[in-house]
Design an enzyme around this catalytic site. Structure first.
Site, PDB file in Angstrom:
ATOM      1  CB  SER A  69      -0.951   0.013   1.203  1.00  0.00           C
ATOM      2  OG  SER A  69      -0.230   0.055   2.410  1.00  0.00           O
ATOM      3  CE  LYS A 124      -3.645   1.485   4.865  1.00  0.00           C
ATOM      4  NZ  LYS A 124      -3.452   0.992   3.484  1.00  0.00           N
TER       5      LYS A 124
END
Length: 400
Positions: A297, A340
């Site tokens: 990611s 996140k």
């Protein structure tokens, strides 16, 4: 089920043995006296196996809807219908659950609590429970909301609330000692009092890095979301090279190589010196060096750090990003969007870049997590470039 290693616990003992008993499921049906109970199988990922059998294999028959209508218990030696039972299994990880058993279950992933939820749980449930257990009243010992938030963010940063309860218990124990020394006093514990009771915070405030070659990414960890700074520097211009540090796993190293290859081959498109990487030895570092990191990611973040270095231009405004990058510049979806976003809010970063394919995940978040956030969704790296440097790529910049 943690530590269970005898399949007779599931299927029962044969009656020829001394102390033989039915299996746990038959015992549960006898206890509730209905044929459609909810049976919870806790810690199914910690099942063991031994010469006495494999309980995980015994569970296959119980959890398979095609077979459990005629489950055979060895003690009763009769077929029992378990098809109407609702089985709920809990686990901390899926890696240790046999694949055949996992195929017979629907997987529901539960996200960790955010700071606001932990503070509410501590205020309305944990603290009153501990006060009752200690025989104290709230007016005798009180913890302010600010102190609870500081405990959550500085001492108990985790997905659940187990460590939070431990820290509150530690405060109560030390508070009780003070109350015994001065029975007529009341204690009100604020943020400034926490070092006296708990010591210095275990987790420090993450600093958002900025500058040329420095970009903030978003990561998911077992303790929730975290911001991840990526730093790129040009060591010398005598030879071409690329060095990685920061305890990166194999997948993350591959992501860094893809980012380096993509930016090197498209520098002209993104208005950088096309020969920059041909004569540059580049060092890419992901702090903190002692923390292992892995996953794809950070691909978009590493590519942006390299492009910022090649253009000698910092990202124009504070922002954080996440997304997997391919060699053709496509931005692929990643996991942990909720965590996140929470990490970005904790750092007061309000501008995010997420993959286009994760737009649905973001839109499913509660309104209070989306409030005040400016989120851009990128389909390919051209979108990321326009957001970060506020200009369009060269005309021949269409990515296939």
């Amino acid at each position: 089920l943690g530590g269970m290693r005898d399949e007779a616990e599931i299927k029962g003992h044969r009656r020829t043995y001394i102390g033989a008993m039915p299996g746990k499921f038959i015992q549960a049906l006898k206890e509730v006296q209905v044929e459609n109970p909810v049976i919870m199988l806790d810690e199914i990922d910690k099942l063991g196996s031994s010469f006495q059998g494999d309980p995980a294999s015994a569970l296959l028959e119980c959890l398979d809807p095609e077979q459990n209508n005629a489950f055979l218990d060895h003690y009763l030696d009769l077929r029992v219908d378990l098809s109407k039972v609702l089985f709920l299994c809990t686990a901390n990880q899926l890696d240790t659950i046999p694949q055949a058993l996992l195929d017979r279950m629907d997987t529901i992933r539960l996200s960790g609590y955010i700071s606001e939820e932990k503070v509410a749980i501590a205020k309305h449930h944990l603290l009153p429970k501990l006060l009752r257990r200690a025989g104290l009243k709230k007016k005798t010992l009180d913890v302010t909301d600010g102190a609870l938030r500081q405990i959550v963010e500085g001492y108990a940063r985790e997905a659940g609330v187990r460590n939070l309860e431990k820290q509150l218990h530690k405060i109560l124990r030390k508070g009780i000692v003070k109350l015994l020394e001065a029975p007529d006093t009341t204690l009100r514990i604020g943020i400034k009092d926490l070092p006296t009771y708990l010591g210095q915070p275990l987790f420090r405030q993450e600093k958002a890095l900025k500058g040329v070659g420095v970009v903030t990414g978003l990561a998911w960890t077992a303790m929730g979301g975290a911001t991840l700074g990526v730093e790129a520097a040009r060591i010398h211009s005598q030879t071409r090279g690329f060095k990685l540090t920061g305890q990166l796993g194999d997948v993350m190293k591959e992501s860094a190589s893809i980012a380096h290859s993509f930016i090197s081959s498209h520098l002209k498109r993104y208005k950088g010196d096309p020969a920059f990487f041909d004569r540059s030895y580049i060092h890419l570092h992901v702090p903190e060096g002692a923390t292992p990191k892995d996953g794809p990611s950070a691909g978009v973040t590493m590519a942006t750090a390299l492009l910022s270095l090649a253009r000698r231009e910092a990202v124009h405004r504070p922002m954080a990003m996440t997304g997997e990058l391919t060699l053709t510049g496509q931005v692929l979806p990643v996991g942990g969007i909720r965590e996140k976003v929470i990490a970005a809010r904790r750092q007061k970063i309000t501008t995010l870049i997420l993959p286009q394919a994760n737009q649905r995940d973001y839109e499913e978040l509660p309104d209070y997590l989306q409030e005040g956030m400016e989120v851009h969704f990128a389909r390919d790296y051209n979108d990321v470039f326009q957001i970060c440097f506020e200009e369009k790529p060269a005309r021949d910049s269409r990515i296939h």
